[in-house]
Design an enzyme around this catalytic site. Structure first.
Site, PDB file in Angstrom:
ATOM      1  N   ASP B  91       0.872  -1.183   0.000  1.00 25.61           N
ATOM      2  CA  ASP B  91       0.000   0.000   0.000  1.00 25.61           C
ATOM      3  C   ASP B  91       0.903   1.225   0.000  1.00 25.61           C
ATOM      4  O   ASP B  91       1.242   1.782   1.039  1.00 25.61           O
ATOM      5  CB  ASP B  91      -0.919  -0.035   1.215  1.00 25.61           C
ATOM      6  CG  ASP B  91      -1.989   1.037   1.118  1.00 25.61           C
ATOM      7  OD1 ASP B  91      -2.057   1.732   0.083  1.00 25.61           O
ATOM      8  OD2 ASP B  91      -2.767   1.181   2.085  1.00 25.61           O
ATOM      9  N   ALA B  92       1.315   1.600  -1.207  1.00 27.53           N
ATOM     10  CA  ALA B  92       2.370   2.591  -1.376  1.00 27.53           C
ATOM     11  C   ALA B  92       1.861   3.836  -2.097  1.00 27.53           C
ATOM     12  O   ALA B  92       2.509   4.868  -2.086  1.00 27.53           O
ATOM     13  CB  ALA B  92       3.518   1.978  -2.172  1.00 27.53           C
ATOM     14  N   LYS B  93       0.710   3.732  -2.731  1.00 30.48           N
ATOM     15  CA  LYS B  93       0.045   4.860  -3.405  1.00 30.48           C
ATOM     16  C   LYS B  93       1.010   5.624  -4.310  1.00 30.48           C
ATOM     17  O   LYS B  93       1.096   6.835  -4.261  1.00 30.48           O
ATOM     18  CB  LYS B  93      -0.623   5.758  -2.362  1.00 30.48           C
ATOM     19  CG  LYS B  93      -1.693   4.987  -1.553  1.00 30.48           C
ATOM     20  CD  LYS B  93      -2.455   5.840  -0.571  1.00 30.48           C
ATOM     21  CE  LYS B  93      -3.578   5.070   0.095  1.00 30.48           C
ATOM     22  NZ  LYS B  93      -3.141   4.085   1.102  1.00 30.48           N
ATOM     23  N   ARG B  94       1.734   4.885  -5.155  1.00 28.64           N
ATOM     24  CA  ARG B  94       2.679   5.505  -6.051  1.00 28.64           C
ATOM     25  C   ARG B  94       2.003   5.948  -7.353  1.00 28.64           C
ATOM     26  O   ARG B  94       0.865   5.574  -7.638  1.00 28.64           O
ATOM     27  CB  ARG B  94       3.821   4.528  -6.372  1.00 28.64           C
ATOM     28  CG  ARG B  94       4.640   4.079  -5.168  1.00 28.64           C
ATOM     29  CD  ARG B  94       5.319   5.229  -4.435  1.00 28.64           C
ATOM     30  NE  ARG B  94       6.422   4.768  -3.609  1.00 28.64           N
ATOM     31  CZ  ARG B  94       6.368   4.534  -2.298  1.00 28.64           C
ATOM     32  NH1 ARG B  94       5.253   4.724  -1.628  1.00 28.64           N
ATOM     33  NH2 ARG B  94       7.445   4.126  -1.638  1.00 28.64           N
TER      34      ARG B  94
END
Lengths: 269, 269
Positions: B91-94
């Site tokens: 869950d890095a929202k890149r």
């Protein structure tokens, strides 16, 4: 770094150049690959060759993250090597719910000591404001980006105007020109004059000059304000100007050309 | 992991639970702090206690990144410790321009071996599609998030409907239900039925149950499809269910309660 210090630096150096350290292990000169940390060795040489010509270095974290833990080691060595008094940008495009964005802010401001971090605005207020509570630190929020995909959502018409205009106006109201900047792509020169009218005082970080094709002249004419108000980034066009043992000198020449052009535009202010 | 394997796992375990390893060094039981890697020690105990009850683990990278390089070491140990056959989410929202998003995809899919990564859509097509070119890997795109700030931009009215609807429809057209999921917050139960009508086949990753107040019952009634189509995440409500030497057993009890409730909803499909 606070706003006045940044403005003074720009005046002193006659430069609003940001050098983007998008350092890709596959693109750096081959003779560096036998060193213990080739990415840092490359960055160190580029910094030594350009540190009097630019006012900022931007590290796009993706190029370091993909190397795993040793990539973060290269990143940390690089940010520590950048001389004090030059504005540092973690181009990380982070953003999460408030609880979590706070950890991202701590990561880049406290753990690594950057002056600023780029922030993705899609998740709204509580994803952005945690980046604003640190003294002399900056959130640089994505406004209108330089890539083709900026047409997909950023340029949608909303009830309040184009989405990126709405994002920039609303987001600006959560902070001030002293702790917030916006990303505005150099490939969006047609829009930059209108954006400058909406936000007369904010600094814009402008990527997209060089490899992506944006014109420094055009964005400077339309985007400069009394404090300069621009940080124009070039990455590939500077750091990969050469690809042999003279790569640092070649990078310096490329940076010098940008700086000389900027000095001209600044003198006309 | 491919879609059929994920669907089989959900049926076999009668669970669509994702355990969120949002591991905060300041919140874990004190007796772990003297160990060489307290974050990994905590995660290992949580994984051992919950691995037969859930189908997925989600690692929010912010909690690891803020610890600097040793945080990435904890993250790497954790993802390697998760048993094969359980779906892993970074869950890095890149999200960045295409050239750079490719490096983020490599980071999470190749360097760390995750099955999926969360992706921020603001930069449009070329920021999302680089995550779709990896076999049996997934992009999980932010649609309608669980936080209060989701009102600021995601719910703006555009010429094509609400922004998040437009984002989800357009983004879905770049991939398929076999390589793309969407984040839909559990606190948005009023909207989930409408979103399910727009995207009948896609999996939704649903955070916001537990500490953020979303109702598992409501989102299950409105969001389940014939293949389940949901991964419901709980982080704090499971991993911090207890805070003493029995923390792993307490986490197991909390996870078991979610799983039992999910088995009921699945049996009604």
């Amino acid at each position: 770094m606070n706003r006045q210090e940044l403005v003074n630096l720009i005046r002193e150096r006659k430069s609003y150049l940001c050098v983007g350290l998008d350092t890709d292990i596959q693109k750096i000169p081959k003779h560096l690959l036998s060193l213990p940390d080739p990415i840092f060795a490359f960055n160190k040489a580029i910094i030594d060759a350009t540190k009097d010509l630019c006012v900022s270095y931007k590290i796009n974290t993706a190029f370091y993250e993909c190397q795993g833990i040793r990539g973060w080691e290269s990143l940390q060595r690089t940010v520590e090597y950048i001389p004090k008094g030059i504005f540092t940008i973690a181009d990380a495009k982070r953003g999460d719910i408030g609880n979590t964005s706070t950890y991202y802010a701590k990561t880049f401001f406290d753990t690594y000591g950057f002056d600023s971090v780029t922030v993705a605005p899609y998740m709204g207020r509580d994803s952005v404001t945690p980046f604003l509570g640190f003294s002399e630190k900056w959130a640089i929020v994505l406004g209108l980006t330089s890539n083709e995909g900026s047409q997909d959502f950023q340029q949608l018409q909303t009830s309040e105007g184009l989405l990126y205009e709405q994002v920039m106006k609303t987001t600006a109201s959560w902070g001030s020109p002293d702790n917030m900047m916006f990303v505005v792509g150099a490939t969006q020169a047609d829009s930059i004059a209108a954006i400058r009218r909406i936000l007369p005082d904010h600094f814009f970080l402008v990527p997209g000059v060089g490899a992506q094709g944006g014109s420094l002249k055009e964005i400077s004419e339309k985007g400069l304000n009394k404090d300069a108000g621009l940080l124009v980034n070039a990455s590939r066009a500077i750091i990969y100007a050469g690809n042999d043992e003279r790569f640092a000198e070649d990078a310096r020449e490329a940076a010098k050309a940008y700086q000389a052009e900027m000095a001209e535009y600044l003198s006309a202010l």
